[in-house]
Write an enzyme that holds these catalytic residues in place. Structure first.
Site, mmCIF file in Angstrom:
data_model
loop_
_atom_site.group_PDB
_atom_site.id
_atom_site.type_symbol
_atom_site.label_atom_id
_atom_site.label_comp_id
_atom_site.label_asym_id
_atom_site.label_seq_id
_atom_site.Cartn_x
_atom_site.Cartn_y
_atom_site.Cartn_z
ATOM 1 N N ASP A 30 0.854 -0.995 -0.294
ATOM 2 C CA ASP A 30 0.077 -0.099 0.055
ATOM 3 C C ASP A 30 0.782 1.326 0.067
ATOM 4 O O ASP A 30 1.908 1.233 0.540
ATOM 5 C CB ASP A 30 -0.906 0.023 1.305
ATOM 6 N N ASN A 55 -10.153 -3.059 -7.199
ATOM 7 C CA ASN A 55 -9.292 -2.045 -7.966
ATOM 8 C C ASN A 55 -9.896 -1.539 -9.313
ATOM 9 O O ASN A 55 -9.422 -0.547 -9.715
ATOM 10 C CB ASN A 55 -8.125 -2.409 -7.880
HETATM 11 C C1 FPP Z 1 -1.850 0.332 -3.419
HETATM 12 O O1 FPP Z 1 -1.394 1.859 -3.359
HETATM 13 C C2 FPP Z 1 -1.229 -0.445 -4.343
HETATM 14 C C3 FPP Z 1 -1.887 -1.130 -5.654
HETATM 15 C C4 FPP Z 1 -3.412 -1.190 -5.710
HETATM 16 C C5 FPP Z 1 -1.035 -1.620 -6.684
HETATM 17 C C6 FPP Z 1 -0.079 -2.449 -6.245
HETATM 18 C C7 FPP Z 1 0.855 -2.826 -7.385
HETATM 19 C C8 FPP Z 1 2.406 -2.819 -7.434
HETATM 20 C C9 FPP Z 1 2.934 -2.384 -6.074
HETATM 21 C C10 FPP Z 1 2.707 -2.970 -8.363
HETATM 22 C C11 FPP Z 1 2.797 -4.675 -8.835
HETATM 23 C C12 FPP Z 1 3.693 -5.041 -9.519
HETATM 24 C C13 FPP Z 1 3.434 -5.991 -10.447
HETATM 25 C C14 FPP Z 1 4.667 -6.986 -10.823
HETATM 26 C C15 FPP Z 1 2.333 -6.630 -10.882
HETATM 27 P P1 FPP Z 1 -2.457 2.726 -3.550
HETATM 28 O O2 FPP Z 1 -2.398 3.207 -5.023
HETATM 29 O O3 FPP Z 1 -3.718 2.427 -3.038
HETATM 30 O O4 FPP Z 1 -1.618 3.668 -2.721
HETATM 31 P P2 FPP Z 1 -2.501 4.952 -1.938
HETATM 32 O O5 FPP Z 1 -3.349 4.407 -0.882
HETATM 33 O O6 FPP Z 1 -1.387 5.764 -1.390
HETATM 34 O O7 FPP Z 1 -3.405 5.660 -2.852
#
Ligand code: FPP
Length: 263
Positions: free
Chosen positions: A33, A81
């Site tokens: 996250d 998502n």
């Molecule tokens: C949450 O951060 C993250 C995600 C929903 C996506 C996670 C994906 C990756 C880390 C890359 C994955 C890599 C591969 C190879 C598939 P957020 O966007 O919810 O962060 P925030 O809460 O700060 O907005």
């Protein structure tokens, strides 16, 4: 014993720590996250956070494998998502293509096998192909399993399992009284992990302390570690620190502290 140094961000004080290599959690699951907040702090678009997050996946996968973790499960995209803006969803769907396109040789060098759990048939064709190719290319690897949760949701997984069991009851091949923990385990997307199906340690980055529909059945007895770093800032030391915290816990599985611990 593995040694590592932990630096206190506020005071700069360095502490030497040791990990017990006989008590490395076999299955580590991570809710990655904070990509968006990492980008926001730098006045960058959210997708820049996801890109950096992908690089962190590479670092952490290698670090976990070197420490002796057997399964590393990463929550890359949830069934919820899809509600994000289309441009962000499209970018997230492209990430596995970039990731596997550049990282499969390194995975093979590290003897890491790729597994994916989730409703992958709903992913764009190019994402499905990248995933299938990575699974095939690493099929002979015998070391750590790098398990991506992609279009995964814990409740949806349980609903699908219940539907399958109900169909078997309706067909007369399953006695309702025979439905036990093992029967449910067998219908979940972790069934092929056998004894390693349940995470020993669940890490969530970025300060939030909730499960967000992740592995609801499997984390029944997992130890939870919440860290403040945003996922793009997570690194080998942060993983070692989380494992160190895990090693200070006493797992009781509903029993008493004085009883022999189940391992
Ligand atoms: C949450 O951060 C993250 C995600 C929903 C996506 C996670 C994906 C990756 C880390 C890359 C994955 C890599 C591969 C190879 C598939 P957020 O966007 O919810 O962060 P925030 O809460 O700060 O907005």
């Amino acid at each position: 014993m593995f040694s590592f140094s932990k630096k206190d961000q506020a005071t700069g004080e360095v502490t030497e720590r040791q990990l017990d290599d006989a008590n490395i959690p076999a299955h580590v699951a991570i809710i990655m996250d904070g990509n968006g907040r990492w980008a926001q702090q730098r006045h960058l678009p959210r997708i820049a956070g996801h890109k950096q997050g992908m690089n962190t996946v590479k670092t952490v996968a290698k670090a976990a494998s070197h420490l002796g973790v057997k399964v590393l499960t990463l929550y890359a995209f949830s069934t919820e998502n899809w509600k994000r803006p289309t441009a962000e969803v499209n970018y997230l769907m492209k990430l596995p293509v970039d990731f596997f396109g550049t990282f499969v040789p390194d995975l093979i060098k590290n003897n890491i096998r790729v597994k994916v759990m989730g409703y992958t048939d709903q992913l764009p064709a190019a994402t499905q192909k990248a995933v299938k190719d990575a699974i095939a290319d690493t099929a002979e690897c015998t070391g750590m399993v790098l398990n991506f949760a992609l279009n995964y949701g814990g409740r949806a997984e349980i609903v699908t399992a219940v539907q399958t069991l109900a169909q078997q009851v309706q067909a007369g091949t399953l006695d309702p009284a025979a439905i036990d923990d093992a029967a449910i385990d067998q219908q979940l997307m972790t069934s092929d992990l056998g004894e390693l199906r349940d995470p020993d340690l669940l890490i969530r980055t970025s300060g939030e302390e909730r499960l967000s529909n992740f592995m609801l059945w499997q984390v029944a007895y997992s130890e939870f570690v919440f860290t403040q770093q945003h996922w793009p800032d997570f690194d080998q030391t942060a993983l070692e620190e989380a494992i160190y915290e895990y090693q200070q816990r006493h797992r009781r599985y509903g029993g008493l502290a004085s009883e022999p611990e189940k391992k």
